[in-house]
Design a protein around this motif. Sequence first.
Motif, short mmCIF file in Angstrom:
data_model
loop_
_atom_site.label_atom_id
_atom_site.label_comp_id
_atom_site.label_asym_id
_atom_site.label_seq_id
_atom_site.Cartn_x
_atom_site.Cartn_y
_atom_site.Cartn_z
N ASN A 176 -7.01 -6.37 -1.65
CA ASN A 176 -5.88 -5.79 -0.91
C ASN A 176 -5.47 -4.40 -1.39
OD1 ASN A 176 -5.77 -8.10 0.62
ND2 ASN A 176 -4.09 -9.03 -0.54
N LEU A 177 -5.57 -4.15 -2.72
CA LEU A 177 -5.08 -2.88 -3.26
C LEU A 177 -6.14 -2.12 -4.06
CD1 LEU A 177 -1.52 -3.91 -4.54
CD2 LEU A 177 -2.13 -2.84 -2.36
N LYS B 256 0.82 -1.21 0.00
CA LYS B 256 0.00 0.00 0.00
C LYS B 256 0.85 1.26 0.00
CE LYS B 256 -4.15 -1.95 2.16
NZ LYS B 256 -5.07 -1.91 3.32
N LYS C 44 0.68 4.15 -2.93
CA LYS C 44 0.47 5.57 -2.59
C LYS C 44 1.60 6.42 -3.13
CE LYS C 44 -0.38 8.67 1.32
NZ LYS C 44 -0.55 8.76 2.81
#
Length: 245
Positions: free
Chosen positions: A181-182, A142, A146
Amino acid sequence: RNENYYDTPKPYPDKLKWIQVIDKAAQMAAFRAGELDVLTGMKKPDLDALLKTNPQSKVDRSVQGGVHWFIFKADEPNSPWADKRVRVAMSKALERDAMVAALEFGEGDWGGAIPAGYAPYGLTMEEKSKVYNLQYNLAEAKRLMKEAGYPNGFKATLYYASKNFNVSPHIIMGANMLKENLNVDIDLSKGSEYTEWLADGFTGKAKQVVYITMGGTSLWWQILQFQYYSKGKWHTSQINSSELD
């Protein structure tokens, strides 16, 4: 039988007859009836059931070379795949142990640049567990997303040759992990004829896509050349690097 075979006294059999039986139940029935001497590529539940009725059977366990790959089209500047951080994040968001447990009944190995079955060139499981890109770490994945500018994920298309490859349960489970998850939402519906699949990828018609392929009987150097050699005919990765060449 080759009487001049270099490794005497092998081969021991005078001949081998290879029979293709598609139906799994028919395979096991033929083996139990003594019509087949060898079965290959068995899943654990089938093997356990067979050993209950044929406990004298000899089992040879080995890591096979079959793999399930996402191949990223990284030559489009505006594509998420052009950013290495996104590609690494994708890898680190895949729970490989969970996939092996669910799809291979706990008996499998992680994939890698060179499939585990291509010994001695593939990494051992111990070696792969130490590779940063292969280690599951959702927080790190993550962070990378980002940092790359995709904190909320993105949508992409899985593009595959529908007449040559099926979207395997491994790919479906991997795509579901990336979604959960993403928030990387991969459309699994795009398939085409093999020649169109190749042409669209290499001419740039298909943008921001992920390709699916499966490892077969190619040698390890053929796999790497197919993907990474920038002067080659295929060059599926579209990554130009003198070090890789």
